[in-house]
Design a protein around this motif. Structure first.
Motif, mmCIF file in Angstrom:
data_model
loop_
_atom_site.group_PDB
_atom_site.id
_atom_site.type_symbol
_atom_site.label_atom_id
_atom_site.label_comp_id
_atom_site.label_asym_id
_atom_site.label_seq_id
_atom_site.Cartn_x
_atom_site.Cartn_y
_atom_site.Cartn_z
ATOM 1 N N ILE A 3 42.309 43.683 40.991
ATOM 2 C CA ILE A 3 43.165 44.757 40.492
ATOM 3 C C ILE A 3 42.421 46.085 40.574
ATOM 4 C CG2 ILE A 3 44.425 45.624 38.486
ATOM 5 C CD1 ILE A 3 45.629 43.088 39.479
ATOM 6 N N GLY A 4 41.123 46.026 40.249
ATOM 7 C CA GLY A 4 40.367 47.257 40.107
ATOM 8 C C GLY A 4 39.691 47.754 41.366
ATOM 9 N N ALA A 5 39.850 47.083 42.488
ATOM 10 C CA ALA A 5 39.188 47.579 43.694
ATOM 11 C C ALA A 5 40.079 47.477 44.919
ATOM 12 C CB ALA A 5 37.878 46.819 43.934
ATOM 13 N N VAL A 6 40.566 46.274 45.199
ATOM 14 C CA VAL A 6 41.260 46.076 46.477
ATOM 15 C C VAL A 6 42.473 47.006 46.668
ATOM 16 C CG1 VAL A 6 42.555 44.393 47.838
ATOM 17 C CG2 VAL A 6 40.366 43.773 46.832
ATOM 18 N N PRO A 7 43.390 47.105 45.703
ATOM 19 C CA PRO A 7 44.536 47.989 45.942
ATOM 20 C C PRO A 7 44.108 49.431 46.225
ATOM 21 C CG PRO A 7 44.947 46.607 44.036
ATOM 22 C CD PRO A 7 43.509 46.395 44.419
ATOM 23 N N LEU A 11 39.407 30.461 31.596
ATOM 24 C CA LEU A 11 39.838 30.042 32.928
ATOM 25 C C LEU A 11 41.031 30.843 33.414
ATOM 26 C CD1 LEU A 11 39.476 26.198 32.505
ATOM 27 C CD2 LEU A 11 38.097 27.672 33.972
ATOM 28 N N LYS A 12 41.563 31.670 32.536
ATOM 29 C CA LYS A 12 42.756 32.425 32.907
ATOM 30 C C LYS A 12 42.413 33.892 33.080
ATOM 31 C CE LYS A 12 45.419 30.595 29.576
ATOM 32 N NZ LYS A 12 46.571 30.326 28.757
ATOM 33 N N SER A 13 42.991 34.512 34.098
ATOM 34 C CA SER A 13 42.674 35.927 34.301
ATOM 35 C C SER A 13 43.659 36.821 33.540
ATOM 36 C CB SER A 13 42.648 36.264 35.784
ATOM 37 O OG SER A 13 43.871 35.961 36.400
ATOM 38 N N TRP A 14 44.890 36.389 33.384
ATOM 39 C CA TRP A 14 45.864 37.169 32.614
ATOM 40 C C TRP A 14 46.097 36.521 31.257
ATOM 41 C CZ3 TRP A 14 47.070 41.759 34.501
ATOM 42 C CH2 TRP A 14 46.951 41.962 35.881
ATOM 43 N N PRO A 15 46.419 37.257 30.220
ATOM 44 C CA PRO A 15 46.510 38.721 30.140
ATOM 45 C C PRO A 15 45.170 39.407 29.877
ATOM 46 C CG PRO A 15 47.195 37.749 28.072
ATOM 47 C CD PRO A 15 46.798 36.613 28.960
ATOM 48 N N GLY A 16 44.083 38.641 29.830
ATOM 49 C CA GLY A 16 42.773 39.267 29.728
ATOM 50 C C GLY A 16 42.511 40.003 28.437
ATOM 51 N N SER A 22 47.707 44.570 26.793
ATOM 52 C CA SER A 22 46.502 44.283 27.556
ATOM 53 C C SER A 22 46.802 44.312 29.052
ATOM 54 C CB SER A 22 45.960 42.919 27.132
ATOM 55 O OG SER A 22 44.877 42.555 27.929
ATOM 56 N N VAL A 23 47.955 43.733 29.413
ATOM 57 C CA VAL A 23 48.356 43.757 30.824
ATOM 58 C C VAL A 23 48.578 45.191 31.288
ATOM 59 C CG1 VAL A 23 50.176 43.094 32.437
ATOM 60 C CG2 VAL A 23 49.333 41.444 30.770
ATOM 61 N N VAL A 24 49.235 45.997 30.454
ATOM 62 C CA VAL A 24 49.440 47.398 30.804
ATOM 63 C C VAL A 24 48.100 48.093 30.968
ATOM 64 C CG1 VAL A 24 50.291 49.623 29.947
ATOM 65 C CG2 VAL A 24 51.696 47.576 29.703
ATOM 66 N N GLY A 25 47.176 47.816 30.047
ATOM 67 C CA GLY A 25 45.844 48.416 30.135
ATOM 68 C C GLY A 25 45.166 48.066 31.435
ATOM 69 N N ILE A 26 45.263 46.796 31.828
ATOM 70 C CA ILE A 26 44.597 46.380 33.056
ATOM 71 C C ILE A 26 45.258 47.012 34.277
ATOM 72 C CG2 ILE A 26 44.184 44.402 34.566
ATOM 73 C CD1 ILE A 26 43.712 42.745 32.020
ATOM 74 N N VAL A 27 46.587 46.941 34.320
ATOM 75 C CA VAL A 27 47.283 47.425 35.514
ATOM 76 C C VAL A 27 47.209 48.941 35.621
ATOM 77 C CG1 VAL A 27 49.517 47.609 36.648
ATOM 78 C CG2 VAL A 27 48.807 45.445 35.660
#
Lengths: 568, 168
Positions: free
Chosen positions: A90-94, A231-236, A248-253
């Motif tokens: 999320i934080g690099a590739v896009p 083991l889960k990446s979402w919602p982190g 948290s999802v909004v924060g990440i995205v």
């Protein structure tokens, strides 16, 4: 602040030292050979804009694969588990794909030699000064932080005194960057990339073998302190520190995926400089896109070892069970080192040490080569000594490489005394980055945006980020008041988000009240005022699909979505 | 005119050399000193041996790539220094280059494979280029970027080393 970490002393034998020495021989050899091609300042600062895309693409990610990345991301893996993948997927590739598809044509097509220079052409000297000076200062200080981290690691694993490894490492980086300029830095980054992979891939395989393969990993992590959550990446929620899952999802995205990562990857000259060294506009666009593919898979050899270390290294799992207490000898940062100590025999150990040292130097060399370009072109040539012959600025660049290295050694010395201070400084520099993307993207697509809005947006955006950090619980240590219930990563996502929104609002309001630049000066800088031909050449019109930046980026985007779905 | 290739100084070969030496050392270590202590440490896996073979294979692939798609050094590569104006012009020239002789050739993989070189060194913003060894292209201002070709491992004209599908 250095504790007795002799428990971590690696059992390096003569053969390991020979393998490490061999690596440094190659590094210096590349600097020496690259020297032969440096005869103009453009050669020195931008590799004569002549490199193929696979070279600049690998250098693009290797420049970022420094100490902070490898130690920090394996530490996050140990602490938070799979959620760390967000920093890559999320934080690099896009952002890297976006840079190649949308922004690179402006940078390369306008012929500017640095990101601050684009700022100057688009917005004039106000925004340029803000950008050039904050960038230059940040780079030398970060180079010092990289240097200090390198020295502490060498101290921990080999027992060398901190000052010896600081100076030795600085001299090595200095000698090849001063000799060969950006080419030497870039070629070394490509070499470093291979050595880092050669070091970390076997370590990951052996760690997976030890824990019983993928099934064993899943079982053991479920039974460990982190539990299934790891083991889960979402919602982190563990990563962001935001308890409400959807926030948290909004924060990440939005915070990490949009503002922070786009600000970093698309405007940070350390990265963009590598792509700008490409030999044609389509190569320059391909560079970050090609880099995005290995970037997607790097977490498997960085984050996964961290996760495994937290389970199979007894000290680490005890430390994690205790909640990662301050002042412990064990640190999440040492996850990879523990694995190396426990799992690698002599031989492979030497290569792993070489790989770690390679990553530290990659980070530092990247900072220094970006610094001397911005200093020479954007500060010295622009404001101090104008209109000299090119050889003069080449000389300035070489001198500044030495000066920057000396400052970095000084910074490293300060960092060894005040490590918290350094953390906060880095946080502060993050604030300079956050609003940049807003200013760039507005400036590139809105011709009305005025020069005054350029610097006003940057300054107010940065201020907004600082205010949020001050209101958070711990972003700036004791200075933070805790008025907002935000801490850790969540706070920096919020600060970045605030910077972005305030920058956009201020820029729009100020633009509507001030006079824009004449349209004829904006060709190549603003989308609607640039003829399409400026962004392409004959080469880019007839590329096969696997070389077309947009199609490649599409494939990359699909892949990264698939990765997110598989490892959700 | 014989083509001069970058040979050992091609960055791919330099990387292959280092990774190859690492691989050979590891393979030897894997055979020679895999005592029980070392094997226990790495969980019974002779990691030196296997990683060594993998590195040797990676080195071989890099060499193969550089043999199949060599870097060819343009003979006119040796050139003098330039002024800031020239260098700057070159940078902008790249941008403005719309038409030119080289672009078309470079875009054509088969022509390029014969050693086409493509230059963007022109102070007046025009792309110059040359096909094979014919050297027919115009040089408005040769003094700047072309020097980059002087380096032995400058991939100035490996027009498609970045076109390898396996890159992606």
């Amino acid at each position: 602040m250095l504790m007795d970490t002799s428990a971590l002393r690696l059992d390096a034998g003569p053969i390991d030292y020979v393998l490490v020495a061999l690596y440094f021989t190659f590094v210096l050899g590349i600097g020496y050979v690259a020297r032969r091609q440096v005869s103009t300042s453009l050669d020195f600062f931008l590799s004569g804009r002549s490199l193929p895309a696979w070279v600049t693409g690998l250098a693009f990610i290797a420049a970022n694969l420094g100490a902070v990345e490898i130690m920090g991301m394996s530490a996050n893996g140990a602490e938070f588990g799979m959620a760390t993948m967000h920093y890559f997927w999320i934080g690099a590739v896009p952002a890297m794909l976006f840079l190649g598809v949308v922004m690179m044509p402006f940078y390369y097509g306008s012929g500017v030699r640095s990101v601050p220079e684009f700022m100057r052409r688009r917005f004039g000297t106000g925004a340029h000064l803000v950008n050039a000076i904050s960038f230059a200062v940040a780079q030398v200080l970060i180079a010092g932080v990289n240097l200090y981290l390198l020295a502490t690691i060498v101290n921990v694993i080999l027992g060398w005194p901190i000052w010896v490894s600081t100076i030795v490492a600085a001299l090595i980086v200095l000698s090849y960057t001063a000799l060969g300029g950006l080419s030497a830095a870039i070629y070394n980054e490509v070499l470093q990339f291979f050595v880092i992979v050669a070091a970390l891939a076997p370590l990951t395989i052996i760690a997976l073998h030890k824990i019983g393969g993928v099934d064993g990993l899943v079982d053991k992590v479920k039974g460990s302190t982190g539990g299934e959550e790891n083991l889960k990446s979402w919602p982190g929620t563990g990563l962001t520190g935001i308890e409400t899952p959807w926030l948290s999802v909004v924060g990440i995205v939005f915070g990490l995926g949009f503002v922070l990562s786009f600000g970093y990857w698309t405007t940070n000259f350390v990265e963009v400089q590598r792509a700008m060294a490409s030999r044609s506009i389509s190569s320059a666009r391909r560079a970050p896109i090609i880099g995005a593919f290995p970037k997607m898979f790097i977490p498997f050899i960085v984050v996964i070892p961290g996760i495994i270390a937290a389970v199979i290294v007894p000290e680490m799992s005890k430390y994690k069970a205790a909640g990662g207490p301050d002042g412990s000898e064990v640190k999440y940062n040492y996850a990879i080192l523990y694995l190396m100590r426990d799992l690698l025999p002599n031989g492979m150990l030497g290569i792993a040490i070489a790989g770690l040292l390679a990553s530290f130097m990659a980070g530092m060399a990247a900072n220094i080569s970006a610094f001397n370009t911005v200093f020479s072109y954007d500060i010295w040539q622009q404001y101090v000594v104008k209109d000299k012959e090119d050889g003069y600025y080449l000389g300035v660049g070489r001198v500044m490489t030495v000066v920057a290295t000396a400052i970095a050694i000084g910074t490293a010395a300060i960092a060894s005394g005040y490590s918290n201070l350094m953390d906060y400084l880095q946080t502060l520099f993050g604030f300079f980055n956050a609003p940049l993307f807003a200013t760039f993207i507005l400036g590139m697509f809105w011709k009305r945006m005025s020069p005054t809005a350029g610097w006003a947006g940057l300054v107010s955006g940065t201020a907004a980020a600082v205010v949020v950090a001050l209101l958070s619980k711990d972003s700036l240590g004791d200075l933070s008041t805790g008025a907002l219930n935000l801490s850790g990563q969540g706070a920096s996502f919020a600060a970045a988000g605030a910077a972005f929104v305030v920058d956009v609002v201020v820029s729009v309001v100020v633009s509507l009240m001030t006079r824009p630049k004449p349209e004829k000066e904006l060709r190549g800088l603003v989308y609607s005022l640039t003829p399409k031909e400026d962004f392409e050449d004959d080469e880019s019109r007839s590329l096969p699909w696997y070389q077309s930046p947009v199609k490649l980026a599409g494939i990359g985007l699909v892949l990264v979505i698939i990765l997110n779905v598989i490892f959700h | 005119m014989a083509k001069k290739t970058a040979g050992a100084f091609d960055i791919r070969n330099i990387i292959a050399m280092l990774v190859g030496i690492y691989g050979i050392v590891l393979v030897v270590m894997g055979f020679a000193s895999a005592d029980q202590h070392e094997l226990d440490k790495s969980d019974g896996l002779n990691i030196n041996l296997w990683a060594g073979w993998a590195m040797v294979a990676a080195a071989a692939l890099l060499v193969l790539w550089s043999v199949l798609r060599p870097v060819v050094i343009p003979p006119e590569a040796e050139q003098g220094a330039s002024g800031a104006v020239g260098a700057r012009g070159a940078a902008e020239g790249t941008a403005a280059a719309g038409a030119g002789t080289a672009g078309a050739a470079a875009a054509d993989g088969t022509t390029a494979a014969d050693g086409t070189t493509e230059r963007t060194a022109d102070g007046v913003g025009e792309r110059t280029g040359r096909v094979d060894d014919t050297q027919t292209a115009t040089h408005g201002d040769e003094q700047n970027i072309s020097t980059s070709g002087a380096s032995a491992f400058e991939p100035g004209d490996q027009d498609h080393s970045d076109e390898e599908p396996k890159d992606t």
